[in-house]
Write a protein that holds these residues in place. Sequence first.
Motif, PDB file in Angstrom:
ATOM      1  N   ASP A 279     -69.272 -32.499 -35.844  1.00  0.00           N
ATOM      2  CA  ASP A 279     -68.657 -32.923 -37.154  1.00  0.00           C
ATOM      3  C   ASP A 279     -67.448 -32.308 -37.530  1.00  0.00           C
ATOM      4  O   ASP A 279     -66.903 -31.266 -36.732  1.00  0.00           O
ATOM      5  N   LYS A 280     -66.862 -32.567 -38.538  1.00  0.00           N
ATOM      6  CA  LYS A 280     -65.621 -31.896 -39.034  1.00  0.00           C
ATOM      7  C   LYS A 280     -65.749 -30.300 -39.040  1.00  0.00           C
ATOM      8  O   LYS A 280     -64.606 -29.690 -38.499  1.00  0.00           O
ATOM      9  N   ALA A 281     -66.764 -29.756 -39.255  1.00  0.00           N
ATOM     10  CA  ALA A 281     -66.797 -28.279 -39.157  1.00  0.00           C
ATOM     11  C   ALA A 281     -67.172 -27.716 -37.780  1.00  0.00           C
ATOM     12  O   ALA A 281     -67.359 -26.427 -37.715  1.00  0.00           O
ATOM     13  N   GLY A 282     -67.216 -28.659 -36.906  1.00  0.00           N
ATOM     14  CA  GLY A 282     -67.503 -28.094 -35.574  1.00  0.00           C
ATOM     15  C   GLY A 282     -69.078 -27.876 -35.503  1.00  0.00           C
ATOM     16  O   GLY A 282     -69.532 -27.482 -34.208  1.00  0.00           O
ATOM     17  N   ALA A 283     -70.138 -28.336 -36.149  1.00  0.00           N
ATOM     18  CA  ALA A 283     -71.458 -28.507 -35.929  1.00  0.00           C
ATOM     19  C   ALA A 283     -72.040 -29.529 -35.375  1.00  0.00           C
ATOM     20  O   ALA A 283     -71.438 -30.663 -35.485  1.00  0.00           O
ATOM     21  N   LYS A 284     -73.263 -29.325 -34.555  1.00  0.00           N
ATOM     22  CA  LYS A 284     -73.620 -30.374 -33.692  1.00  0.00           C
ATOM     23  C   LYS A 284     -74.680 -31.132 -34.572  1.00  0.00           C
ATOM     24  O   LYS A 284     -75.564 -30.425 -35.258  1.00  0.00           O
ATOM     25  N   LYS A 285     -74.485 -32.528 -34.731  1.00  0.00           N
ATOM     26  CA  LYS A 285     -75.257 -33.307 -35.652  1.00  0.00           C
ATOM     27  C   LYS A 285     -75.929 -34.491 -34.808  1.00  0.00           C
ATOM     28  O   LYS A 285     -75.035 -35.210 -33.955  1.00  0.00           O
ATOM     29  N   PRO A 286     -77.183 -34.899 -35.114  1.00  0.00           N
ATOM     30  CA  PRO A 286     -77.687 -36.209 -34.410  1.00  0.00           C
ATOM     31  C   PRO A 286     -76.975 -37.472 -35.230  1.00  0.00           C
ATOM     32  O   PRO A 286     -76.655 -37.316 -36.495  1.00  0.00           O
ATOM     33  N   VAL A 287     -76.852 -38.481 -34.577  1.00  0.00           N
ATOM     34  CA  VAL A 287     -76.175 -39.740 -35.236  1.00  0.00           C
ATOM     35  C   VAL A 287     -77.355 -40.397 -36.082  1.00  0.00           C
ATOM     36  O   VAL A 287     -78.504 -40.360 -35.817  1.00  0.00           O
ATOM     37  N   TRP A 288     -76.878 -40.992 -37.096  1.00  0.00           N
ATOM     38  CA  TRP A 288     -77.553 -41.861 -38.106  1.00  0.00           C
ATOM     39  C   TRP A 288     -77.502 -43.236 -37.440  1.00  0.00           C
ATOM     40  O   TRP A 288     -76.617 -43.822 -36.870  1.00  0.00           O
ATOM     41  N   PHE A 289     -78.857 -43.795 -37.371  1.00  0.00           N
ATOM     42  CA  PHE A 289     -78.986 -44.992 -36.560  1.00  0.00           C
ATOM     43  C   PHE A 289     -79.842 -45.872 -37.106  1.00  0.00           C
ATOM     44  O   PHE A 289     -80.603 -45.843 -37.688  1.00  0.00           O
ATOM     45  N   GLY A 290     -79.337 -47.435 -37.049  1.00  0.00           N
ATOM     46  CA  GLY A 290     -80.065 -48.377 -37.448  1.00  0.00           C
ATOM     47  C   GLY A 290     -79.895 -49.616 -36.540  1.00  0.00           C
ATOM     48  O   GLY A 290     -79.108 -49.548 -35.757  1.00  0.00           O
ATOM     49  N   SER A 291     -80.921 -50.503 -36.675  1.00  0.00           N
ATOM     50  CA  SER A 291     -80.838 -51.759 -35.766  1.00  0.00           C
ATOM     51  C   SER A 291     -81.390 -53.005 -36.634  1.00  0.00           C
ATOM     52  O   SER A 291     -81.829 -52.832 -37.557  1.00  0.00           O
ATOM     53  N   TYR A 292     -80.791 -54.028 -36.151  1.00  0.00           N
ATOM     54  CA  TYR A 292     -80.709 -55.384 -37.218  1.00  0.00           C
ATOM     55  C   TYR A 292     -80.862 -56.463 -36.096  1.00  0.00           C
ATOM     56  O   TYR A 292     -80.091 -56.794 -35.497  1.00  0.00           O
ATOM     57  N   GLY A 293     -82.113 -57.204 -36.374  1.00  0.00           N
ATOM     58  CA  GLY A 293     -82.359 -58.281 -35.696  1.00  0.00           C
ATOM     59  C   GLY A 293     -82.409 -59.714 -36.281  1.00  0.00           C
ATOM     60  O   GLY A 293     -82.810 -59.827 -37.452  1.00  0.00           O
ATOM     61  N   ILE A 294     -82.117 -60.680 -35.698  1.00  0.00           N
ATOM     62  CA  ILE A 294     -82.178 -62.140 -36.114  1.00  0.00           C
ATOM     63  C   ILE A 294     -82.795 -62.962 -34.749  1.00  0.00           C
ATOM     64  O   ILE A 294     -82.211 -62.862 -33.811  1.00  0.00           O
ATOM     65  N   GLY A 295     -83.875 -63.669 -35.103  1.00  0.00           N
ATOM     66  CA  GLY A 295     -84.652 -64.399 -34.362  1.00  0.00           C
ATOM     67  C   GLY A 295     -83.773 -65.828 -33.997  1.00  0.00           C
ATOM     68  O   GLY A 295     -84.261 -66.760 -34.875  1.00  0.00           O
ATOM     69  N   ILE A 296     -82.843 -66.183 -33.075  1.00  0.00           N
ATOM     70  CA  ILE A 296     -82.139 -67.389 -32.974  1.00  0.00           C
ATOM     71  C   ILE A 296     -82.995 -68.340 -32.763  1.00  0.00           C
ATOM     72  O   ILE A 296     -82.887 -69.401 -33.629  1.00  0.00           O
ATOM     73  N   THR A 297     -83.837 -68.438 -31.586  1.00  0.00           N
ATOM     74  CA  THR A 297     -84.759 -69.575 -31.546  1.00  0.00           C
ATOM     75  C   THR A 297     -85.702 -69.748 -32.543  1.00  0.00           C
ATOM     76  O   THR A 297     -85.995 -70.786 -32.817  1.00  0.00           O
ATOM     77  N   ARG A 298     -85.990 -68.588 -33.296  1.00  0.00           N
ATOM     78  CA  ARG A 298     -86.994 -68.663 -34.459  1.00  0.00           C
ATOM     79  C   ARG A 298     -86.474 -69.470 -35.609  1.00  0.00           C
ATOM     80  O   ARG A 298     -86.857 -70.276 -36.090  1.00  0.00           O
ATOM     81  N   VAL A 299     -85.097 -69.022 -35.652  1.00  0.00           N
ATOM     82  CA  VAL A 299     -84.151 -69.760 -36.605  1.00  0.00           C
ATOM     83  C   VAL A 299     -84.338 -71.383 -36.418  1.00  0.00           C
ATOM     84  O   VAL A 299     -84.405 -72.352 -37.290  1.00  0.00           O
TER      85      VAL A 299
END
Length: 420
Positions: A279-299
């Motif tokens: 990060d900006k201060a030079g510290a090691k950080k884990p990333v924030w993570f998200g996932s987002y799905g849409i069922g195309i054939t289900r639609v």
Amino acid sequence: MKQSKLFPKTKKEAPRDAMAVNHKLLVRGGFINQLMAGSWTLLPLGWRVVCKITQIIREEMNSISAQEVLMPLMHPKEIWNETGRWDSAAEVMYKLKDSREKEFALSFTHEEIVLDLVRKYLQSYVDLPIKIYHFSTKFRNEPRATSGILRGREFLMKDLYSLHATKEDFLKYYEEVSEAYLRAFSRLGLKIILTEAAGGVFTQNRTREFQVVASVGEDTIYVCNKCNAGFNKEIFKGKHGDQCPKCKGILEERRAIEVGNIFPFDTYYSEKMGVYFTDKAGAKKPVWFGSYGIGITRVLGAIVEIFHDEKGIIWPKQVSPFAVHLIQIENTKKVKTASEKLYKEFIKQNIEVLYDDRIDKTAGEKFMDADLIGVPLRIVVSERSLAKNSFELKQRSDNQKTELVKTVKILAKLKSLKIL
Ligand code: ATP
Ligand code: MG
């Protein structure tokens, strides 16, 4: 497209084991075909609809600065072991061994694959955020694949993944995705109940599901009659008739189809897979993570569940396989010439047209097929209408009404209907 050349032909009867409306109508109409339980071929008509659905979703993903990629479907066991999901998600995963005994999983989702990809590039906060998505096949060993195309063992999904330097940036994007999903579903003609739910094999956090009320749906949700908020029965401690936790409305129990789901993973998977940045201060950080799905054939299936009548499908214009169904109901020279001429004009004007030029079908058979296939606008060419220098126009959604439009005014008419 000339209907005489279209593969395959429609069917009068639905498959004997078909229970769901989408299964019956999509198979009869020649949109999909079953290889085995939960596994479908998208036939030319079905593929056309899927491409339209995909394009609408792609536009909305691009509008929130996500970038399209395409990731592999066969994954090495080692990556899935890093998060423990090789074992914990074993129930849904299809696994295989090659001839040298090396083990793989077929993709049931892509979180691990995305994190592995990103950690090869990620160094500092300036590399973030990263937002990538793809349209691809998912394989899941579903115990009950019986609701037509709504639940496949192999199906198409749009999955988006986002990685952020801070919680604030992540939560802001989570809301942006939610809004983009609402816009996409609204363009697809679906009315969404935003529903609070549990995360299954994905996360301990609450997730947000995009549900469409339909009797065939496998989820039970409580929907507020006032603010429209939804709560999935799997997590909700309440019942039909209770007061909504968000307002003064009353909750009603409904069956619903989950067409999309967005997952906040926070830093859970990144920590497991060692996806860190400075990060900006030079510290090691884990990333924030998200996932987002849409069922195309289900639609695809959900749209049919919502938009049909006893005769067949009624496609919303924006996802219809064709804009116009042109039907030549007699095989006389006059009718044929006029139909061919109109067909060529439509092609010239880039209007997507299905032209029923078949000479071995009666008018009644052609109308039945047109009702089944469900193109929203029908133009009929007959001796009777040509005698009045006109074509007959009929909306699929309108059971009775036909309108006579002068042949010279047909393009202007299509313009007024926003087809041209
Ligand atoms: P479900 O509860 O219906 O099994 P899920 O929670 O397992 O869905 P996700 O993992 O969130 O689904 O997948 C994202 C989207 O993919 C779902 O919202 C749904 O639209 C679609 N989807 C999931 N499983 C299937 C399936 N077996 N067949 C077709 N589409 C599916
Ligand atoms: Mg599932």
